[in-house]
Design a protein around this motif. Sequence first.
Motif, PDB file in Angstrom:
ATOM      1  N   GLY A  35      33.659 -37.965  -8.100  1.00 10.33           N
ATOM      2  CA  GLY A  35      34.269 -38.567  -8.727  1.00 10.33           C
ATOM      3  C   GLY A  35      35.117 -38.213  -9.509  1.00 10.33           C
ATOM      4  N   LEU A  36      35.604 -37.081  -9.948  1.00  8.08           N
ATOM      5  CA  LEU A  36      36.755 -36.776 -11.181  1.00  8.08           C
ATOM      6  C   LEU A  36      38.013 -36.295  -9.322  1.00  8.08           C
ATOM      7  CD1 LEU A  36      36.179 -35.209 -13.528  1.00  8.08           C
ATOM      8  CD2 LEU A  36      37.215 -37.512 -13.520  1.00  8.08           C
ATOM      9  N   ARG A  37      36.388 -35.851  -8.184  1.00  9.63           N
ATOM     10  CA  ARG A  37      37.437 -35.670  -7.337  1.00  9.63           C
ATOM     11  C   ARG A  37      38.107 -36.336  -6.106  1.00  9.63           C
ATOM     12  NH1 ARG A  37      38.038 -30.083  -6.223  1.00  9.63           N
ATOM     13  NH2 ARG A  37      38.315 -30.467  -4.536  1.00  9.63           N
ATOM     14  N   ALA A  38      37.229 -38.073  -6.145  1.00 14.75           N
ATOM     15  CA  ALA A  38      37.080 -38.943  -5.067  1.00 14.75           C
ATOM     16  C   ALA A  38      38.445 -38.947  -6.006  1.00 14.75           C
ATOM     17  CB  ALA A  38      36.133 -39.538  -5.558  1.00 14.75           C
ATOM     18  N   ILE A  39      38.962 -39.194  -7.043  1.00 20.96           N
ATOM     19  CA  ILE A  39      40.457 -40.048  -7.775  1.00 20.96           C
ATOM     20  C   ILE A  39      41.511 -39.580  -8.050  1.00 20.96           C
ATOM     21  CG2 ILE A  39      38.623 -42.143  -8.858  1.00 20.96           C
ATOM     22  CD1 ILE A  39      39.153 -40.953 -11.409  1.00 20.96           C
ATOM     23  N   GLY A  40      41.248 -38.364  -6.474  1.00 21.37           N
ATOM     24  CA  GLY A  40      42.794 -37.486  -6.959  1.00 21.37           C
ATOM     25  C   GLY A  40      42.535 -36.129  -8.541  1.00 21.37           C
ATOM     26  N   GLU A  41      41.101 -36.029  -8.812  1.00 23.57           N
ATOM     27  CA  GLU A  41      41.306 -35.622 -11.073  1.00 23.57           C
ATOM     28  C   GLU A  41      40.305 -34.706 -10.526  1.00 23.57           C
ATOM     29  OE1 GLU A  41      41.198 -38.747 -14.144  1.00 23.57           O
ATOM     30  OE2 GLU A  41      42.834 -39.465 -13.144  1.00 23.57           O
ATOM     31  N   ALA A  42      40.809 -33.685  -9.275  1.00 25.16           N
ATOM     32  CA  ALA A  42      39.685 -32.936  -9.515  1.00 25.16           C
ATOM     33  C   ALA A  42      39.962 -31.571 -10.339  1.00 25.16           C
ATOM     34  CB  ALA A  42      40.371 -31.946  -8.093  1.00 25.16           C
ATOM     35  N   PRO A  43      38.499 -31.996 -11.212  1.00 31.39           N
ATOM     36  CA  PRO A  43      38.617 -30.586 -12.817  1.00 31.39           C
ATOM     37  C   PRO A  43      38.707 -29.085 -11.663  1.00 31.39           C
ATOM     38  CG  PRO A  43      35.973 -31.169 -11.934  1.00 31.39           C
ATOM     39  CD  PRO A  43      37.503 -31.830 -11.270  1.00 31.39           C
ATOM     40  N   GLU A  44      39.083 -27.724 -12.639  1.00 29.78           N
ATOM     41  CA  GLU A  44      38.820 -27.014 -12.406  1.00 29.78           C
ATOM     42  C   GLU A  44      37.899 -26.348 -11.575  1.00 29.78           C
ATOM     43  OE1 GLU A  44      41.641 -24.593 -15.132  1.00 29.78           O
ATOM     44  OE2 GLU A  44      42.806 -25.545 -14.768  1.00 29.78           O
TER      45      GLU A  44
END
Length: 150
Positions: free
Chosen positions: A58-67
């Motif tokens: 989900g985070l990657r889908a909104i452009g906020e990819a975690p490390e």
Amino acid sequence: MRAYLPLLRAMGQRMTGCPRYIALDAKFDDFDQITLGDRVVISQRAILLTHDYSLTAGLRAIGEAPETDIAFIRPITLGDNVFVGMGAILLPGTVLGDDVVVAAGSVVRGKVEPDSIIAGNPAQVVGRLSERAQDWKSRMEDADLRVDKA
């Protein structure tokens, strides 16, 4: 079960009673996040899943990819006298009340009230265990039964 239960406890499995049977190929995600009540039966190929890595997707889908990957962790609790059928999947956060039967192959999430029979994907209440038990009891004389040793 005499040898298996102490092994599960040593691995961090929480038990509020003595499970009746746990299949050797049942999958437990995080032992310390799962609590089993008294007389619990967990059938073959059942999966108790306490993590959910969809957070990372989900985070990657909104452009906020975690490390690195991140998962929600939610415990699972099974009350007393619970039967989990073959191949059932219990998702993170599942809470099964006392006297619950989970049909084989069901996918369960959320809270299930005591005295329930649940089935399906997603699992839904299909009956009350106490009512069904009265029907089963009335048909015991005419049925082929397996009676396990005590």
